[in-house]
Write a protein that holds these residues in place. Structure first.
Motif, PDB file in Angstrom:
ATOM      1  N   THR A   1       7.172 -16.755   4.861  1.00 23.85           N
ATOM      2  CA  THR A   1       5.962 -16.194   5.559  1.00 23.85           C
ATOM      3  C   THR A   1       6.739 -15.090   6.383  1.00 23.85           C
ATOM      4  O   THR A   1       7.631 -15.524   7.843  1.00 23.85           O
ATOM      5  CB  THR A   1       5.795 -17.594   6.359  1.00 23.85           C
ATOM      6  OG1 THR A   1       5.119 -17.991   5.176  1.00 23.85           O
ATOM      7  CG2 THR A   1       4.237 -16.683   7.160  1.00 23.85           C
ATOM      8  N   GLY A   2       5.807 -14.492   7.720  1.00 22.21           N
ATOM      9  CA  GLY A   2       5.997 -13.448   8.473  1.00 22.21           C
ATOM     10  C   GLY A   2       4.183 -12.810   9.168  1.00 22.21           C
ATOM     11  O   GLY A   2       3.343 -13.448   8.556  1.00 22.21           O
ATOM     12  N   LYS A   3       4.535 -12.705  10.386  1.00 25.20           N
ATOM     13  CA  LYS A   3       3.373 -12.121  11.012  1.00 25.20           C
ATOM     14  C   LYS A   3       3.087 -10.537  11.675  1.00 25.20           C
ATOM     15  O   LYS A   3       4.814  -9.887  10.472  1.00 25.20           O
ATOM     16  CB  LYS A   3       3.078 -12.190  12.611  1.00 25.20           C
ATOM     17  CG  LYS A   3       2.990 -13.749  12.365  1.00 25.20           C
ATOM     18  CD  LYS A   3       2.744 -14.396  14.529  1.00 25.20           C
ATOM     19  CE  LYS A   3       1.918 -15.628  14.199  1.00 25.20           C
ATOM     20  NZ  LYS A   3       0.686 -15.952  13.462  1.00 25.20           N
TER      21      LYS A   3
ATOM     22  N   LEU B   1      -3.478  -2.626  -1.106  1.00 29.34           N
ATOM     23  CA  LEU B   1      -5.010  -2.962  -0.091  1.00 29.34           C
ATOM     24  C   LEU B   1      -5.760  -2.370   0.850  1.00 29.34           C
ATOM     25  O   LEU B   1      -5.590  -1.687   1.650  1.00 29.34           O
ATOM     26  CB  LEU B   1      -4.617  -4.154   0.857  1.00 29.34           C
ATOM     27  CG  LEU B   1      -3.275  -5.450   0.305  1.00 29.34           C
ATOM     28  CD1 LEU B   1      -2.114  -6.487   1.032  1.00 29.34           C
ATOM     29  CD2 LEU B   1      -3.655  -6.514  -0.292  1.00 29.34           C
ATOM     30  N   GLY B   2      -6.999  -2.859  -0.122  1.00 27.98           N
ATOM     31  CA  GLY B   2      -7.644  -2.205   1.565  1.00 27.98           C
ATOM     32  C   GLY B   2      -8.361  -3.248   2.302  1.00 27.98           C
ATOM     33  O   GLY B   2      -7.810  -4.403   2.332  1.00 27.98           O
ATOM     34  N   SER B   3      -9.645  -2.563   3.063  1.00 28.60           N
ATOM     35  CA  SER B   3      -9.900  -3.628   4.355  1.00 28.60           C
ATOM     36  C   SER B   3     -10.590  -4.447   4.357  1.00 28.60           C
ATOM     37  O   SER B   3     -11.347  -5.216   4.895  1.00 28.60           O
ATOM     38  CB  SER B   3      -9.823  -3.015   5.470  1.00 28.60           C
ATOM     39  OG  SER B   3     -10.684  -1.969   5.392  1.00 28.60           O
ATOM     40  N   ALA B   4     -10.808  -4.571   2.642  1.00 25.73           N
ATOM     41  CA  ALA B   4     -13.215  -4.971   2.289  1.00 25.73           C
ATOM     42  C   ALA B   4     -12.747  -6.795   2.872  1.00 25.73           C
ATOM     43  O   ALA B   4     -13.335  -7.433   2.852  1.00 25.73           O
ATOM     44  CB  ALA B   4     -13.391  -4.824   1.099  1.00 25.73           C
ATOM     45  N   GLN B   5     -11.167  -6.957   2.435  1.00 25.65           N
ATOM     46  CA  GLN B   5     -10.968  -8.519   2.102  1.00 25.65           C
ATOM     47  C   GLN B   5      -9.818  -9.052   3.678  1.00 25.65           C
ATOM     48  O   GLN B   5      -8.889  -8.435   3.446  1.00 25.65           O
ATOM     49  CB  GLN B   5     -10.649  -9.238   1.837  1.00 25.65           C
ATOM     50  CG  GLN B   5     -12.022  -9.350   0.071  1.00 25.65           C
ATOM     51  CD  GLN B   5     -11.309  -9.881  -1.494  1.00 25.65           C
ATOM     52  OE1 GLN B   5     -10.313 -10.060  -1.655  1.00 25.65           O
ATOM     53  NE2 GLN B   5     -12.370 -10.589  -1.320  1.00 25.65           N
ATOM     54  N   ALA B   6      -9.689  -9.591   4.061  1.00 24.06           N
ATOM     55  CA  ALA B   6      -9.525  -9.870   5.596  1.00 24.06           C
ATOM     56  C   ALA B   6      -8.236 -10.961   4.827  1.00 24.06           C
ATOM     57  O   ALA B   6      -7.312 -11.188   5.641  1.00 24.06           O
ATOM     58  CB  ALA B   6      -9.890 -10.444   6.612  1.00 24.06           C
TER      59      ALA B   6
ATOM     60  N   PHE C   1       1.956 -10.970  -2.322  1.00 22.66           N
ATOM     61  CA  PHE C   1       2.355 -10.983  -1.219  1.00 22.66           C
ATOM     62  C   PHE C   1       0.559 -11.425  -1.107  1.00 22.66           C
ATOM     63  O   PHE C   1      -0.184 -11.174  -1.318  1.00 22.66           O
ATOM     64  CB  PHE C   1       1.702  -9.507  -0.892  1.00 22.66           C
ATOM     65  CG  PHE C   1       1.615  -9.235   0.238  1.00 22.66           C
ATOM     66  CD1 PHE C   1       2.643  -9.874   1.152  1.00 22.66           C
ATOM     67  CD2 PHE C   1      -0.314  -9.231   1.371  1.00 22.66           C
ATOM     68  CE1 PHE C   1       2.755  -9.037   2.611  1.00 22.66           C
ATOM     69  CE2 PHE C   1       0.157  -8.256   2.333  1.00 22.66           C
ATOM     70  CZ  PHE C   1       1.077  -8.661   3.299  1.00 22.66           C
ATOM     71  N   VAL C   2       0.784 -12.559   0.009  1.00 25.68           N
ATOM     72  CA  VAL C   2      -0.986 -13.512  -0.118  1.00 25.68           C
ATOM     73  C   VAL C   2      -1.104 -13.376   1.544  1.00 25.68           C
ATOM     74  O   VAL C   2      -0.302 -12.968   2.554  1.00 25.68           O
ATOM     75  CB  VAL C   2      -0.250 -14.603  -0.300  1.00 25.68           C
ATOM     76  CG1 VAL C   2      -1.173 -15.911   0.183  1.00 25.68           C
ATOM     77  CG2 VAL C   2       0.363 -15.387  -1.547  1.00 25.68           C
ATOM     78  N   TYR C   3      -1.928 -13.031   2.195  1.00 25.93           N
ATOM     79  CA  TYR C   3      -2.396 -12.093   3.213  1.00 25.93           C
ATOM     80  C   TYR C   3      -3.309 -13.267   4.356  1.00 25.93           C
ATOM     81  O   TYR C   3      -4.047 -13.596   3.136  1.00 25.93           O
ATOM     82  CB  TYR C   3      -2.292 -11.263   3.229  1.00 25.93           C
ATOM     83  CG  TYR C   3      -3.451 -10.474   2.417  1.00 25.93           C
ATOM     84  CD1 TYR C   3      -4.921  -9.924   2.960  1.00 25.93           C
ATOM     85  CD2 TYR C   3      -3.367  -9.921   1.375  1.00 25.93           C
ATOM     86  CE1 TYR C   3      -6.247  -9.691   1.636  1.00 25.93           C
ATOM     87  CE2 TYR C   3      -4.494  -9.643   0.607  1.00 25.93           C
ATOM     88  CZ  TYR C   3      -5.437  -9.349   1.003  1.00 25.93           C
ATOM     89  OH  TYR C   3      -6.717  -8.953  -0.082  1.00 25.93           O
ATOM     90  N   HIS C   4      -3.381 -13.734   5.535  1.00 23.10           N
ATOM     91  CA  HIS C   4      -4.727 -13.833   5.832  1.00 23.10           C
ATOM     92  C   HIS C   4      -4.889 -12.577   7.470  1.00 23.10           C
ATOM     93  O   HIS C   4      -3.598 -12.364   8.280  1.00 23.10           O
ATOM     94  CB  HIS C   4      -3.771 -15.372   6.874  1.00 23.10           C
ATOM     95  CG  HIS C   4      -3.747 -15.753   5.846  1.00 23.10           C
ATOM     96  ND1 HIS C   4      -4.738 -16.666   4.536  1.00 23.10           N
ATOM     97  CD2 HIS C   4      -2.371 -16.482   4.491  1.00 23.10           C
ATOM     98  CE1 HIS C   4      -4.028 -17.687   3.848  1.00 23.10           C
ATOM     99  NE2 HIS C   4      -2.807 -17.288   3.649  1.00 23.10           N
ATOM    100  N   ASP C   5      -5.865 -12.889   7.386  1.00 16.00           N
ATOM    101  CA  ASP C   5      -6.242 -12.423   8.968  1.00 16.00           C
ATOM    102  C   ASP C   5      -6.128 -10.756   9.326  1.00 16.00           C
ATOM    103  O   ASP C   5      -6.269 -10.737   9.938  1.00 16.00           O
ATOM    104  CB  ASP C   5      -6.374 -13.107  10.294  1.00 16.00           C
ATOM    105  CG  ASP C   5      -7.103 -14.746   9.501  1.00 16.00           C
ATOM    106  OD1 ASP C   5      -7.718 -14.647   9.400  1.00 16.00           O
ATOM    107  OD2 ASP C   5      -6.833 -15.676  10.473  1.00 16.00           O
TER     108      ASP C   5
ATOM    109  N   SER D   1       1.248 -12.957   6.423  1.00 12.92           N
ATOM    110  CA  SER D   1       1.206 -12.823   5.430  1.00 12.92           C
ATOM    111  C   SER D   1       2.893 -13.591   4.884  1.00 12.92           C
ATOM    112  O   SER D   1       3.418 -14.806   5.419  1.00 12.92           O
ATOM    113  CB  SER D   1       1.897 -11.563   4.714  1.00 12.92           C
ATOM    114  OG  SER D   1       2.927 -10.658   5.334  1.00 12.92           O
ATOM    115  N   THR D   2       2.535 -13.740   3.586  1.00 15.96           N
ATOM    116  CA  THR D   2       3.743 -15.035   3.185  1.00 15.96           C
ATOM    117  C   THR D   2       4.153 -14.074   1.366  1.00 15.96           C
ATOM    118  O   THR D   2       3.061 -13.617   0.306  1.00 15.96           O
ATOM    119  CB  THR D   2       3.102 -16.472   2.626  1.00 15.96           C
ATOM    120  OG1 THR D   2       2.489 -16.800   3.681  1.00 15.96           O
ATOM    121  CG2 THR D   2       4.176 -16.845   1.641  1.00 15.96           C
ATOM    122  N   VAL D   3       5.484 -13.785   1.417  1.00 21.36           N
ATOM    123  CA  VAL D   3       5.641 -13.220   0.086  1.00 21.36           C
ATOM    124  C   VAL D   3       6.418 -14.120  -1.232  1.00 21.36           C
ATOM    125  O   VAL D   3       7.412 -14.978  -0.368  1.00 21.36           O
ATOM    126  CB  VAL D   3       7.036 -12.176   0.641  1.00 21.36           C
ATOM    127  CG1 VAL D   3       7.867 -11.681  -1.005  1.00 21.36           C
ATOM    128  CG2 VAL D   3       6.067 -10.974   1.497  1.00 21.36           C
TER     129      VAL D   3
END
Length: 257
Positions: free
Chosen positions: A158-160, A210-215, A180-184, A167-169
């Motif tokens: 996990t990293g910022k 990754l687009g930015s349609a989903q945070a 690639f799991v991402y948040h916010d 995110s978490t790889v």
């Protein structure tokens, strides 16, 4: 215009093809002629049914029959009146010809409705096919992601990200798959995307966009994590880049790579 001439204008009146003066004259005629009034009602009902026609697939020989009928349809002669009397006679003849050719015009309208309907049906089927394909791809990705998360050798790091978000790889050498799991994630302008990279031998290799349609969300990376030292993320022009054009906003090592 005589009463006999007025009887020939039912088709033109029903399709609003008369001039204002002719329409007024014919409307007065309808008040005293039940036969014309009935014919106008029937023609207007037919036109309304054509407008509401349901889409149907044309028969296999539909086009061949239409093309074969074209040589049998005569073109209208040019209207060049030499005198007021000749002009009046030609107008009467034109309206009589209009009524005689009304069945052909109705057939032409049917053909136009059929062609449009077939086009709409094909487009709708294409959209349904695309939606089915997207659904199948999403289901396949979800199944693969589920297998990856429970893989015996799955590793998590996990990293910022610089600028916000985390995110978490998740990687499995056994399955040859990473996610690639991402948040916010911060929203990007439409001209930009997040691009994910594998780091292989000091070279950044494209692994997904990754687009930015989903945070927040998750995506499978393209290619196996085998031999990759880590995963990076940059902001790139829409459509992505073959090589990074900006500084990484995330660099994550892949334990066990």
């Amino acid at each position: 215009m005589t009463t006999a001439d007025l009887h020939t204008l039912t088709g033109a009146y029903a399709l609003h093809a008369l001039s204002d003066r002719e329409a007024k004259d014919f409307a007065r005629h309808l008040d005293i002629c039940d036969a014309c009034a009935q014919e106008v009602r029937e023609l207007q009902e037919t036109a309304a049914r054509l407008a509401l026609a349901a889409a149907e697939a044309p028969p296999a020989d539909f086009r061949a029959r239409v093309m074969a009928a074209i040589p049998e349809v005569r073109q209208l002669p040019p209207l060049v009146p030499d005198s007021p009397e000749a002009g009046a006679a030609q107008r009467v003849g034109r309206w009589r010809l209009w009524n005689r050719r009304l069945p052909q015009l109705v057939l032409a309208a049917c053909l136009a409705v059929a062609v449009v309907a077939v086009g709409v049906a094909v487009d709708a089927e294409h959209q349904v096919s695309q939606q089915r394909s997207r659904t199948a791809q999403a289901e396949q990705q979800a199944a693969t992601l589920s297998q990856l998360l429970v893989a015996p050798d799955a590793t998590y790091h996990t990293g910022k990200l610089v600028g916000g978000g985390s995110s978490t790889v998740v990687a499995s050498q056994q399955l040859g798959q990473a996610a690639f799991v991402y948040h916010d994630l911060p929203t990007l302008p439409n001209s930009k995307v997040y691009e994910i990279w594998y780091s292989r031998g000091g070279v950044m290799v494209p692994a997904g966009l990754l687009g930015s349609a989903q945070a927040s969300g998750a995506t499978l990376l393209h290619g196996s994590p085998s031999g990759a030292a880590g995963v990076g993320v940059t902001v790139e022009p829409a459509g992505g880049s073959p090589r990074p054009t900006t500084s990484p906003i995330l660099l994550t090592a892949l334990p066990g790579a």
